[in-house]
Structures are given as structure tokens and as C-alpha cells.
Design a protein around this motif. Sequence first.
Motif, PDB file in Angstrom:
ATOM      1  N   PHE A 179      29.077  40.720  52.693  1.00 61.28           N
ATOM      2  CA  PHE A 179      27.833  40.790  53.447  1.00 61.28           C
ATOM      3  C   PHE A 179      28.084  41.568  54.731  1.00 61.28           C
ATOM      4  CE2 PHE A 179      27.695  36.899  51.040  1.00 61.28           C
ATOM      5  CZ  PHE A 179      26.364  36.647  50.731  1.00 61.28           C
ATOM      6  N   ASP A 180      27.075  42.268  55.206  1.00 57.43           N
ATOM      7  CA  ASP A 180      27.093  42.754  56.575  1.00 57.43           C
ATOM      8  C   ASP A 180      26.739  41.592  57.493  1.00 57.43           C
ATOM      9  OD1 ASP A 180      27.677  45.263  55.640  1.00 57.43           O
ATOM     10  OD2 ASP A 180      25.649  46.063  55.945  1.00 57.43           O
ATOM     11  N   VAL A 181      27.417  41.529  58.659  1.00 63.52           N
ATOM     12  CA  VAL A 181      27.192  40.453  59.616  1.00 63.52           C
ATOM     13  C   VAL A 181      26.860  41.048  60.976  1.00 63.52           C
ATOM     14  CG1 VAL A 181      28.158  38.377  60.686  1.00 63.52           C
ATOM     15  CG2 VAL A 181      28.945  39.070  58.422  1.00 63.52           C
ATOM     16  N   ASP A 182      25.846  40.515  61.625  1.00 60.96           N
ATOM     17  CA  ASP A 182      25.641  40.787  63.044  1.00 60.96           C
ATOM     18  C   ASP A 182      26.589  39.858  63.795  1.00 60.96           C
ATOM     19  OD1 ASP A 182      24.776  40.562  65.750  1.00 60.96           O
ATOM     20  OD2 ASP A 182      22.787  41.281  65.190  1.00 60.96           O
ATOM     21  N   PRO A 183      27.662  40.381  64.424  1.00 61.80           N
ATOM     22  CA  PRO A 183      28.673  39.500  64.994  1.00 61.80           C
ATOM     23  C   PRO A 183      28.193  38.674  66.176  1.00 61.80           C
ATOM     24  CG  PRO A 183      29.116  41.778  65.599  1.00 61.80           C
ATOM     25  CD  PRO A 183      27.994  41.800  64.610  1.00 61.80           C
ATOM     26  N   VAL A 184      27.092  39.050  66.780  1.00 56.10           N
ATOM     27  CA  VAL A 184      26.550  38.274  67.896  1.00 56.10           C
ATOM     28  C   VAL A 184      25.532  37.256  67.399  1.00 56.10           C
ATOM     29  CG1 VAL A 184      25.273  38.365  70.071  1.00 56.10           C
ATOM     30  CG2 VAL A 184      26.977  40.133  69.534  1.00 56.10           C
ATOM     31  N   ALA A 185      24.526  37.715  66.660  1.00 61.00           N
ATOM     32  CA  ALA A 185      23.463  36.820  66.195  1.00 61.00           C
ATOM     33  C   ALA A 185      23.898  35.982  64.999  1.00 61.00           C
ATOM     34  CB  ALA A 185      22.215  37.625  65.841  1.00 61.00           C
ATOM     35  N   GLY A 186      24.883  36.477  64.228  1.00 60.37           N
ATOM     36  CA  GLY A 186      25.312  35.743  63.054  1.00 60.37           C
ATOM     37  C   GLY A 186      24.395  35.890  61.866  1.00 60.37           C
TER      38      GLY A 186
END
Length: 298
Positions: A179-186
Motif C-alpha cells: 500500500f502507499d502510506v501517507d506517513p503523517v496522516a496514516g
Amino acid sequence: MPGKEAQAAGWTCVASGQALLGETPLWCEHTQSLLWLDIDQARLHRLHLATGRRDDYAFDAEFVGCLALRTPGQVMLALDLALHLFDLGTGELTFLAQIEPVGSGTRLNDGRCDNQGRFWVTTMDNQLARPVGSVYRVDSSGHVERMFGDVVVGNTISFAPDVRTMYFSDTRGFVTYAFDVDPVAGALSQRRVFADYRDTRERPDGACVDAEGGIWIAMFGGACIRRYLPDGTLEREIPVPASNPTCMCFGGPDWRTLYVTTARKFLSPEQLAQQPLAGSVLAMQVDIPGLPERRFGR
């Protein structure tokens, strides 16, 4: 002591044992110790490598599904369907969050922390057949958010070094996803097949990621571990002297020791007689270092 087969493959036995379902090895760099679980016997183990001292903790639960590091003296444990903080010195257990209701026919299984100190944890079907499990994200306050469902046996939760890719397997669905992850928002997006085992019915279990972004996956029932490149290419396969390797972590002073837990579960008496290292923790020196484990709430 390891047998000739283990020595020939480069393995050493660092903790002999009778674990039914050894799992979730984690290296604590502050104490230079290795922690791991026996899920089915509801036990946590800690081995101090310098002295050989071993600490064993038993819990009033049916399963201890996974754990995460928090401070040098505290971990987070998944007991059945709830998360608790556990003080390794005092033995105090503090409730954090109920993930699914008691009686759901599921239990907590694999989990790992991201760069924000959030814990990503899976549930699995106790019957190993129904897609009733889910993946959840839990923050340090105990707030729980369900990310997706339709999971039989969730496993392989791990993150790329930049935390922009998450890996996840449905062991009994025979697929590993990225999966792609937004590392801040999760937030998760772009779910895609990373490794497909549906034709061979191989079972991807626990995993860890090295400093170069390679993902190491234990193949339960396959007597091996595999390293995949970030593009999904199989880079190497290493035989393990036990049918059921379950999970891995990097540790040691230079992060070049690969620790692997194993299981005796599902093995016949004849198989157990041929696999004296089943249920033990094994170690091997590798050429690519790992990274420190991310901690819950940090």
C-alpha cells in the motif's frame, strides 16, 4: 546446540525452546536484549544476549498475539482482542484499547509501529478460514481506527524505511500486498499485489524490512525465509532448519543479526523428532543491516 544442518546454513540457536507458536521477535537496542512471544501459550520471553539471562512472563489470556516496544522497561502486548501496556520490571498490566468485542471469533495477530508511533495491528479468524479479520491503526491515546477488512489471517505488517509503503499479507489468502502510506496522516491508498502465492498455496507470515528497503518474509510451512526487493523481485531464499519459521527482526550492535522465531504447531510427532530446533529462536549474520524498531507512542 544447533544441528549440522543449521550450522551448514549459517544458523545458530540462540534460545532453544518448545514454543507452540513462537512469534514477533523484537530487538531492544537500549538493553541489548531480544524479546519474543509464544502466542498459543500466552508467554513473553526476553533474552539478554551479553549475560544469557532469560526472563519469562505468563499472562492470563488465551493468546498473546503480538507486541511493540515502548520504553526500555515497557512494551505493548496484544492479549486476545485488547491491547495493554506491560511493565517488564513490576509486572503491571495497564489496559489501553479493545480492538474487537469478546466473542467475535477472532484474535489479534501481527502488528507493527509506524514513524508516528502508531500501532498497526491485524485480527484473524480463529477457524483460519473465514474473511472476518481486519487491520486497525491505534494511536498512543488508545484511539482505534479500522482501516480495512475481509482478512482471513492478517500478517506481514511492515513499513519501508521512508514509511511510504506498507506491506501486509493475508496468510490464508496466500497474497502479500503493498500500500502507499501517507506517513503523517496514516492514510492508505493504491493497494496492489506484491507477491502472489495463490497457485502454490504458500503461506507468508511475519516480516521485517532492512535498511535498503528489502522485505524479508517468513514462509510458514515452507522451511525458508525470502528477501524481496521493493519492486517485488525475489532476491534470495534461505532455508531454515524448521518447517514453520514465523517472523524475523534485525538486531545486534550493528543490526546485522537476523533473528527468526519458529513454531511446533501443526507438526506431527514424526516431524518434531526430525526438527529438534522447531519452537526455538534462530539467528544468522547477514550482509545487509536492519533498522531500529519504531516504538509505540514515540
